[in-house]
Design a protein around this motif. Sequence first.
Motif, PDB file in Angstrom:
ATOM      1  N   ARG A   1      -4.829  -3.381  -9.310  1.00 35.26           N
ATOM      2  CA  ARG A   1      -3.390  -3.330  -9.503  1.00 35.26           C
ATOM      3  C   ARG A   1      -2.961  -1.997 -10.115  1.00 35.26           C
ATOM      4  N   GLU A   2      -3.772  -1.458 -11.028  1.00 35.82           N
ATOM      5  CA  GLU A   2      -3.428  -0.170 -11.641  1.00 35.82           C
ATOM      6  C   GLU A   2      -3.479   0.945 -10.610  1.00 35.82           C
ATOM      7  N   LYS A   3      -4.487   0.900  -9.736  1.00 36.03           N
ATOM      8  CA  LYS A   3      -4.575   1.912  -8.687  1.00 36.03           C
ATOM      9  C   LYS A   3      -3.387   1.813  -7.744  1.00 36.03           C
ATOM     10  N   GLN A   4      -3.038   0.588  -7.347  1.00 34.24           N
ATOM     11  CA  GLN A   4      -1.904   0.397  -6.443  1.00 34.24           C
ATOM     12  C   GLN A   4      -0.605   0.883  -7.079  1.00 34.24           C
ATOM     13  N   LYS A   5      -0.454   0.634  -8.365  1.00 30.33           N
ATOM     14  CA  LYS A   5       0.759   1.063  -9.068  1.00 30.33           C
ATOM     15  C   LYS A   5       0.897   2.581  -9.041  1.00 30.33           C
ATOM     16  N   VAL A   6      -0.169   3.299  -9.331  1.00 29.31           N
ATOM     17  CA  VAL A   6      -0.105   4.764  -9.364  1.00 29.31           C
ATOM     18  C   VAL A   6       0.115   5.324  -7.960  1.00 29.31           C
ATOM     19  N   LYS A   7      -0.546   4.736  -6.955  1.00 25.14           N
ATOM     20  CA  LYS A   7      -0.312   5.155  -5.568  1.00 25.14           C
ATOM     21  C   LYS A   7       1.155   5.025  -5.198  1.00 25.14           C
ATOM     22  N   ARG A   8       1.771   3.936  -5.628  1.00 27.41           N
ATOM     23  CA  ARG A   8       3.158   3.689  -5.268  1.00 27.41           C
ATOM     24  C   ARG A   8       4.118   4.562  -6.061  1.00 27.41           C
ATOM     25  N   ILE A   9       3.776   4.863  -7.302  1.00 29.59           N
ATOM     26  CA  ILE A   9       4.619   5.759  -8.093  1.00 29.59           C
ATOM     27  C   ILE A   9       4.715   7.129  -7.423  1.00 29.59           C
ATOM     28  N   TYR A  10       3.576   7.648  -6.970  1.00 31.91           N
ATOM     29  CA  TYR A  10       3.549   9.004  -6.386  1.00 31.91           C
ATOM     30  C   TYR A  10       3.681   8.997  -4.865  1.00 31.91           C
ATOM     31  N   PHE A  11       3.796   7.814  -4.271  1.00 33.13           N
ATOM     32  CA  PHE A  11       4.007   7.682  -2.837  1.00 33.13           C
ATOM     33  C   PHE A  11       2.918   8.371  -2.005  1.00 33.13           C
ATOM     34  N   VAL A  12       1.660   8.044  -2.300  1.00 26.90           N
ATOM     35  CA  VAL A  12       0.554   8.556  -1.502  1.00 26.90           C
ATOM     36  C   VAL A  12      -0.231   7.375  -0.936  1.00 26.90           C
ATOM     37  N   LEU A  13      -0.925   7.606   0.164  1.00 31.45           N
ATOM     38  CA  LEU A  13      -1.714   6.564   0.796  1.00 31.45           C
ATOM     39  C   LEU A  13      -3.156   6.576   0.287  1.00 31.45           C
ATOM     40  N   GLU A  14      -3.913   5.580   0.709  1.00 29.95           N
ATOM     41  CA  GLU A  14      -5.239   5.354   0.136  1.00 29.95           C
ATOM     42  C   GLU A  14      -6.192   6.530   0.329  1.00 29.95           C
ATOM     43  N   ARG A  15      -6.280   7.051   1.537  1.00 26.61           N
ATOM     44  CA  ARG A  15      -7.238   8.139   1.787  1.00 26.61           C
ATOM     45  C   ARG A  15      -6.888   9.377   0.956  1.00 26.61           C
ATOM     46  N   GLN A  16      -5.618   9.698   0.909  1.00 28.83           N
ATOM     47  CA  GLN A  16      -5.195  10.862   0.128  1.00 28.83           C
ATOM     48  C   GLN A  16      -5.453  10.634  -1.362  1.00 28.83           C
ATOM     49  N   PHE A  17      -5.196   9.416  -1.823  1.00 32.82           N
ATOM     50  CA  PHE A  17      -5.425   9.104  -3.230  1.00 32.82           C
ATOM     51  C   PHE A  17      -6.909   9.228  -3.557  1.00 32.82           C
ATOM     52  N   ARG A  18      -7.756   8.748  -2.673  1.00 34.61           N
ATOM     53  CA  ARG A  18      -9.198   8.850  -2.894  1.00 34.61           C
ATOM     54  C   ARG A  18      -9.642  10.307  -2.926  1.00 34.61           C
TER      55      ARG A  18
END
Length: 212
Positions: free
Chosen positions: A61-78
């Motif tokens: 949930r923490e990872k999903q929250k930060v991804k959504r705050i900065y509007f990036v997708l999973e591969r880019q976040f990784r």
Amino acid sequence: MARYHGPVCRLCRREGAKLFLKGDKCYKPSCPIEKRGTQPPGQHGALARRKALVGYGQQLREKQKVKRIYFVLERQFRNYFERAARMKGVTGENLLILLERRLDNAVYRAGFATSRRQARQLVVHGHIAVNGRKVDIPSFQVNVGDQISVREASRRIPQVEAAWQTAAGRGRPSWLVPVEGEEMSVRVARLPQRDDIDRQINEQLIVELYSK
């Protein structure tokens, strides 16, 4: 690249917290979080109970929250995480600083837009210049000394004017300093630090998730 096109207010309700994805609406009583509280979205949201998350669920949930705050997708976040892990210092803090240095985030923080989503659109449509040159890549990393400006032909866009006028009230981080004598222009005085970033983010949970 794929993007989320659904209603962003659902994302805030899913995370049970304001992520400030909708611009001015997030500061008004009409915000769904204000009206409905933190109940999950969906047909049965009012009946659903939020269970206390532990372990993997809490980390996810923490990872999903930060991804959504900065509007990036999973591969880019990784990719950001792997880059942060190779840097000197604390991996979690490095990750947040890399995200904070994105051009679309800097445009939002500078006050040219009321949300990161709006800032991303301004960048993609070519309304933003860095050191006098148009940059239309939202993930562009800003550096110390860079001057970020709204291009002259775009300064009369109503949304940009409204965002700039209310920027002082929303607050601007100290690592971005307005350029004296120039309209809608800021300079990167220093790199962002952990204290400049939302303290409600627990980046250590993300590190634990990706370190498994």
